[in-house]
Motif scaffolding. Sequence first.
Motif, short mmCIF file in Angstrom:
data_model
loop_
_atom_site.label_atom_id
_atom_site.label_comp_id
_atom_site.label_asym_id
_atom_site.label_seq_id
_atom_site.Cartn_x
_atom_site.Cartn_y
_atom_site.Cartn_z
N GLY A 432 9.91 -29.10 -36.13
CA GLY A 432 10.95 -28.91 -36.97
C GLY A 432 11.88 -27.95 -36.56
N ARG A 433 11.16 -26.76 -36.34
CA ARG A 433 12.05 -25.50 -35.63
C ARG A 433 12.81 -25.91 -34.28
NH1 ARG A 433 12.44 -20.34 -38.05
NH2 ARG A 433 11.44 -19.28 -36.12
N ILE A 434 11.94 -26.67 -33.57
CA ILE A 434 12.68 -26.72 -32.08
C ILE A 434 13.86 -27.63 -32.46
CG2 ILE A 434 12.39 -28.15 -30.18
CD1 ILE A 434 9.62 -27.23 -30.20
N CYS A 435 13.75 -28.76 -33.36
CA CYS A 435 14.83 -29.75 -33.75
C CYS A 435 15.86 -28.99 -34.41
CB CYS A 435 14.43 -30.57 -34.93
SG CYS A 435 13.00 -31.86 -33.89
N ASP A 436 15.87 -27.80 -35.16
CA ASP A 436 16.61 -27.00 -35.85
C ASP A 436 17.43 -26.23 -35.18
OD1 ASP A 436 18.10 -26.30 -38.07
OD2 ASP A 436 16.63 -24.79 -38.65
N GLN A 479 20.92 -31.95 -36.65
CA GLN A 479 21.38 -31.19 -35.35
C GLN A 479 21.92 -32.23 -34.45
OE1 GLN A 479 21.67 -28.01 -35.54
NE2 GLN A 479 20.81 -27.91 -37.45
N ILE A 480 21.19 -33.28 -34.05
CA ILE A 480 21.47 -34.15 -33.03
C ILE A 480 22.77 -35.05 -33.26
CG2 ILE A 480 20.26 -36.32 -33.38
CD1 ILE A 480 18.95 -35.83 -30.32
N ASN A 481 23.09 -35.42 -34.57
CA ASN A 481 24.08 -36.08 -35.10
C ASN A 481 25.35 -35.34 -35.40
OD1 ASN A 481 23.11 -38.65 -34.46
ND2 ASN A 481 22.04 -38.86 -36.37
N GLY A 490 24.71 -43.52 -32.02
CA GLY A 490 24.38 -42.32 -32.10
C GLY A 490 22.83 -42.12 -31.17
N PRO A 491 22.43 -41.13 -30.69
CA PRO A 491 21.19 -41.04 -30.20
C PRO A 491 19.94 -41.52 -30.99
CG PRO A 491 22.22 -38.97 -30.23
CD PRO A 491 23.28 -39.72 -31.01
N LEU A 492 20.06 -41.37 -32.13
CA LEU A 492 19.12 -41.90 -33.20
C LEU A 492 19.00 -43.30 -33.69
CD1 LEU A 492 18.46 -38.70 -35.19
CD2 LEU A 492 17.35 -39.23 -33.36
N SER A 493 20.45 -43.84 -33.29
CA SER A 493 20.55 -45.36 -33.83
C SER A 493 19.20 -46.17 -33.71
CB SER A 493 21.84 -45.89 -33.43
OG SER A 493 22.78 -45.41 -33.78
N THR A 529 23.71 -39.63 -44.30
CA THR A 529 24.91 -38.84 -44.26
C THR A 529 25.33 -38.97 -42.78
OG1 THR A 529 24.21 -37.09 -45.90
CG2 THR A 529 25.78 -36.37 -44.09
N HIS A 530 24.58 -38.77 -41.73
CA HIS A 530 24.88 -38.76 -40.42
C HIS A 530 24.79 -40.22 -39.60
CE1 HIS A 530 24.83 -34.46 -40.63
NE2 HIS A 530 23.46 -34.61 -41.01
N SER A 531 24.75 -41.17 -40.44
CA SER A 531 24.29 -42.50 -39.94
C SER A 531 25.79 -42.97 -39.04
CB SER A 531 24.16 -43.69 -40.99
OG SER A 531 25.08 -43.50 -41.76
N ALA A 532 25.49 -43.58 -37.97
CA ALA A 532 26.53 -44.20 -37.14
C ALA A 532 26.89 -45.56 -37.47
CB ALA A 532 25.99 -43.99 -35.67
N ASN A 533 27.99 -45.90 -37.33
CA ASN A 533 28.48 -47.45 -37.55
C ASN A 533 27.71 -48.62 -37.11
OD1 ASN A 533 30.85 -46.16 -38.46
ND2 ASN A 533 31.96 -46.73 -36.52
#
Length: 857
Positions: A432-436, A479-481, A490-493, A529-533
Amino acid sequence: MDIAAVLSGTLAADASTREAATQQLESAALQNFPAYVTLLSAELANEQSQPHLRNAAGIALKNAFTSRDETRQNEVTARWLGVPDEYKGKVKADSLTALSSPAQRVGAAAAQVVAAIAAIELPNNEWQDLITSLLNAINTGDVNTRVATLQCIGYICETISPEILKLRSNEILTAVVQGARRDEPSAEVQLAAMKALYNCLEFIKENFDREGERNYIMQVVCEATQNPAVTVQVAAFETLVRIMSLYYDKMSYYMERALFGLTVLGMNHPDERVAQQAVEFWSTVCEEEIDLAIEAADAQEYGDMPERESKYFAKVALPEIVPVILRLLTRQEEDAEDDEWNISMAAGTCLTLLAQAVGDTIVSFVVPFIESNIKSPDWHHREAAVMTFGSILDGPDPQILAPLVSQALPLLIDMMQDTNTHVKDTTAWTLGRICDILVTTIKPETNLPPLIKALVVGLDDTPRIVTNASWALMTLSDQINDGAEDAQTGPLSPFYEAIITALMRVTEKTSNEANSRTAAYEALASYVTHSANDTMNIVRQLIVSILTRMEALLGMANQLLGVDDRNNWNELQGNFCSIIGCVTRKLGAEIQPLANQIMTLVLQLIQVAGKQSTVLEDAFLVVGNMASALEQNFHPYLQAFLPFLGPALKAYDDPQLCSVAVGLIGDICRALSELSAGYCDMFMSALLENLTSPALDRSVKISVVACFGDIAMAIGPSFEPYLGATMGVLRQAGEQKVDPKDYETFDYYTQLREAIIEAYTGIVTGLKVTEKKSLLVEHIPSIFQFLHIVYDEDHSETVLKQSAGLIGDLAETFPNGQLKEVLLHDWVASLLKTKIRNSEVKKTLRWAREMVKRATQ
């Protein structure tokens, strides 16, 4: 009243007996307060009575003089000051007598009573001989008397303003330090004296400024860290921690000659209580140096010299303290409670602060430890290595850490399957710290699939691991979005369906152990909140599921049996509201097909939640989100909601709810625009009533003032009936004097002034392009007078931008020279020519200058 019998009842094992006895005490206090406190003090001083009853009398007596609520404390203070002198004298004499009781618990209770009375009387110039009496007792009394009196001195120093005790500070300090000396024969006296010294530290600044006195104080405290009694050692290290916090600038001499060595010895102490305080000492050093680095950076930005400079104690001490800290990290307890603070936790916190304080320097000291322990067969060492890695991620240059993170990431992902729960838990936190902090080190093609798979698997583990895995997934989304919310993909889609399904599975659990269910809901909110279309269908399915759960839970409202059930119900409804709010903000007007269902359920929730429920704020925020999303299509729901809005606006005992309700008026007016004009009589009446109410928390009044601008902007010329009263209120609010030395008040008035400018801006904006703009003319002098005062006292970026924007709006509203006289004042030119780096403020200043130029030609 048989006071001994009643006090015995308050100590009974049976809850109903305790409650009845407590009610009897409260009733006696209300009926005849002087007699009540005299009875208690007599019992406290009665050596023939049993110690536990005397102790209970002392606690009841102390409670008669103190309250955590400020309003209630003022009432208690007035009641005691109104007691006839003969009663007051008896209570004080009994309490002082009880300080010398052979029963230590009684003396300790008496110390609290004396301090509570002193907190009332000393600020009112009463009981002037108290300090003399206490000092005499310290110098001449037996061990029990000295201990209780020193405790009393400590309590007094803790609760009373230093200014009141300033004249006696030398005597108090002398008595306290004498009791803490190495040659004091009683360890109990030494402990009480050291704790009293801890509480004295704030008001002995002048003594600390004098080198000779400071040397003596530091000598006594340092010697106490080596006392044979562990409790004295702990108190001495606690005192050193506070000294470092208060007097960092004067510590160089002592750090070099004593404190480095003493604290390293302390961290190695076999008793964990001592070791924790020695570690806390270095955590405090780091906190001070982090703050000093921030101050230095701020000063450099403005071309100034910082007022204070760092001594870099942490960087100098790294070779000595880091090996000890790393060793302490391996002292984890297999069965430690989640909320139990222990030495390994303290070491981890200290290492995190060290990394922030010394930056890049920490890396070379810890990498060998990580490399040699991360694959250790002993789980203590594996977990310590992962904790070390996670702790140093914030502080050093990301470019230095990036290669290390890239190298470690595959191993850390694999360690989410470790055989030990503690290792998995710390690994999830580290990921989580790395992601943040270092999300750029995560390669979407190679790292994301195994990382997300590992974290999703972690959602089926123990509650603590679920909490950290949810947090890691949330920070990854944040962070990534970041900044890509409106993108097609998006990368997580590709992972959305699996992640949201897993998180929803966590939220179905009946327990919220380790805050795991709440963490899953927070992660869901981030993914919405960070969702792509290309993930909108998943978001729509999510809101349907949440509404179904909400409806089912509302049907259970009448089945709640106890406080725990009610709290769980409130917490779940709050989570539902959070997700509904996020989806509403995301979909905007596209929420319309679900609007009837959402508003019906939210209104039901408000109706059944109860007036004191914490979930009311969450429900009101959903209504505000719906208004913003639907705009004028929200109008059909307003009539059904208004009966709930009125009581919330008058909820003076719940400032947070009241503030949310005020903000909701602004949301509704902005959404409905001119359609809200028909409701403004009610809105303005309630807001003006709030402003004049002495019962309403003043923080809410800031929201009220800003809300005037929202209403005016929404209804434009229809604001005319309210203009005179509003301008009068704003003028009076702007005339209030600010004391820059009172930080709490200063902060409040700063926010109030910002709200006033917002209100003026909203009013001007609402009228500027209408035929009613001439109504502003008579108020121009008071507006500019207010802006002049603000400019003289506050040059913050926020206020500067707001002020320039308002001046520009007024100049644009009256472009034909009507305001030429006020716009050409020297201070206006000075304000608009302010040199500043912030590009947004620059842009506003440039625009305002152009508007003024046009309006004064």
